[in-house]
Motif scaffolding. Structure first.
Motif, mmCIF file in Angstrom:
data_model
loop_
_atom_site.group_PDB
_atom_site.id
_atom_site.type_symbol
_atom_site.label_atom_id
_atom_site.label_comp_id
_atom_site.label_asym_id
_atom_site.label_seq_id
_atom_site.Cartn_x
_atom_site.Cartn_y
_atom_site.Cartn_z
ATOM 1 N N ASN A 120 4.560 -5.640 13.252
ATOM 2 C CA ASN A 120 3.433 -5.044 12.200
ATOM 3 C C ASN A 120 2.901 -5.935 11.463
ATOM 4 O O ASN A 120 1.872 -6.247 11.003
ATOM 5 N N GLY A 121 3.846 -6.989 10.919
ATOM 6 C CA GLY A 121 3.441 -8.062 10.116
ATOM 7 C C GLY A 121 2.288 -8.966 10.664
ATOM 8 O O GLY A 121 1.205 -9.153 10.181
ATOM 9 N N ALA A 124 -0.876 -6.971 10.770
ATOM 10 C CA ALA A 124 -1.513 -6.741 9.740
ATOM 11 C C ALA A 124 -2.378 -7.926 9.305
ATOM 12 O O ALA A 124 -3.366 -7.796 8.848
ATOM 13 N N THR A 131 1.139 -5.741 5.459
ATOM 14 C CA THR A 131 2.054 -5.236 5.997
ATOM 15 C C THR A 131 2.392 -3.850 5.830
ATOM 16 O O THR A 131 2.503 -2.894 6.599
ATOM 17 N N ASN A 135 1.973 -0.493 8.286
ATOM 18 C CA ASN A 135 3.241 0.665 8.153
ATOM 19 C C ASN A 135 2.903 1.948 8.042
ATOM 20 O O ASN A 135 3.091 2.974 8.828
#
Length: 210
Positions: A120-121, A124, A131, A135
């Motif tokens: 996810n980071g 992002a 991030t 989320n």
């Protein structure tokens, strides 16, 4: 050879998909007059205070360039966006939320479709958000879909056909009959293409479970 041909077609898919999303977003920008609906949109995690300065086509090209997900993820993300719009009528896809919805839908599609995907980071950073924000967006998107993530081959090919119609729309000359039928299927308020056959979906789920 097939993979090379498929990769060479992706920029065209990006053009067609961004064109569909852009038209839907613009058609929905001034659609909702109800104060409660406007307030719901503003309270949505996907709603930005201003329209992003980056164009949708450039944003989608950036996602395609960096996330390295399989080609089918973009079609599945397209399916997810349509499902989200159908299930969340008070959150129509517009210019204030389409970028966040797009990066989130590709993330969810990649996790569902691919054996390996970035975390996810990384998504992002590609999407230009934090991030923590992505989320939250991922969770909201999944609940907005009702966790309806499975895409049957028939549904997949139907959405491919919708993008093929978009290709014909963008390629002059246009016949009046083609323009009329494509606008009917792609320019519904809040929707990208059509409503899926939920009964067929549940039947397929039972077949898979069996």
């Amino acid at each position: 050879m097939v993979e090379e041909e498929s990769s060479s077609m992706m920029p065209k898919l990006i053009t067609f998909l961004s064109s569909v999303l852009q038209r839907v977003a613009e058609s929905n920008d001034n659609l909702v007059d109800d104060d409660s609906a406007i307030e719901t949109q503003k309270n949505s995690a996907f709603h930005g205070l201003t329209r992003p300065s980056i164009s949708l086509h450039t944003y989608l090209e950036r996602i395609f360039k960096y996330v390295n997900c399989s080609n089918s993820c973009f079609i599945v993300a397209y399916v997810y966006l349509d499902r989200f719009a159908q299930r969340q009528p008070l959150l129509p896809i517009n210019s204030f939320n389409v970028h966040r919805l797009l990066i989130t839908s590709v993330l969810v599609a990649a996790k569902f479709m691919d054996d390996l995907c970035y975390n996810n980071g990384f998504y992002a950073r590609v999407g230009g958000i934090s991030t923590r924000e992505i989320n939250f967006l991922e969770v909201d998107f999944l609940f907005g879909l009702g966790f309806h993530l499975n895409v049957t081959p028939n549904t997949f090919h139907t959405y491919c056909s919708c993008l093929h119609k978009e290709m014909l729309l963008l390629k002059p000359p246009l016949s009046n009959s083609l323009l009329t039928s494509s606008e009917t299927s792609l320019n519904k308020a809040s929707h990208l293409s059509f409503e899926e056959d939920e009964a067929s979906h549940h039947q397929n789920q039972h077949q898979v479970a069996a």
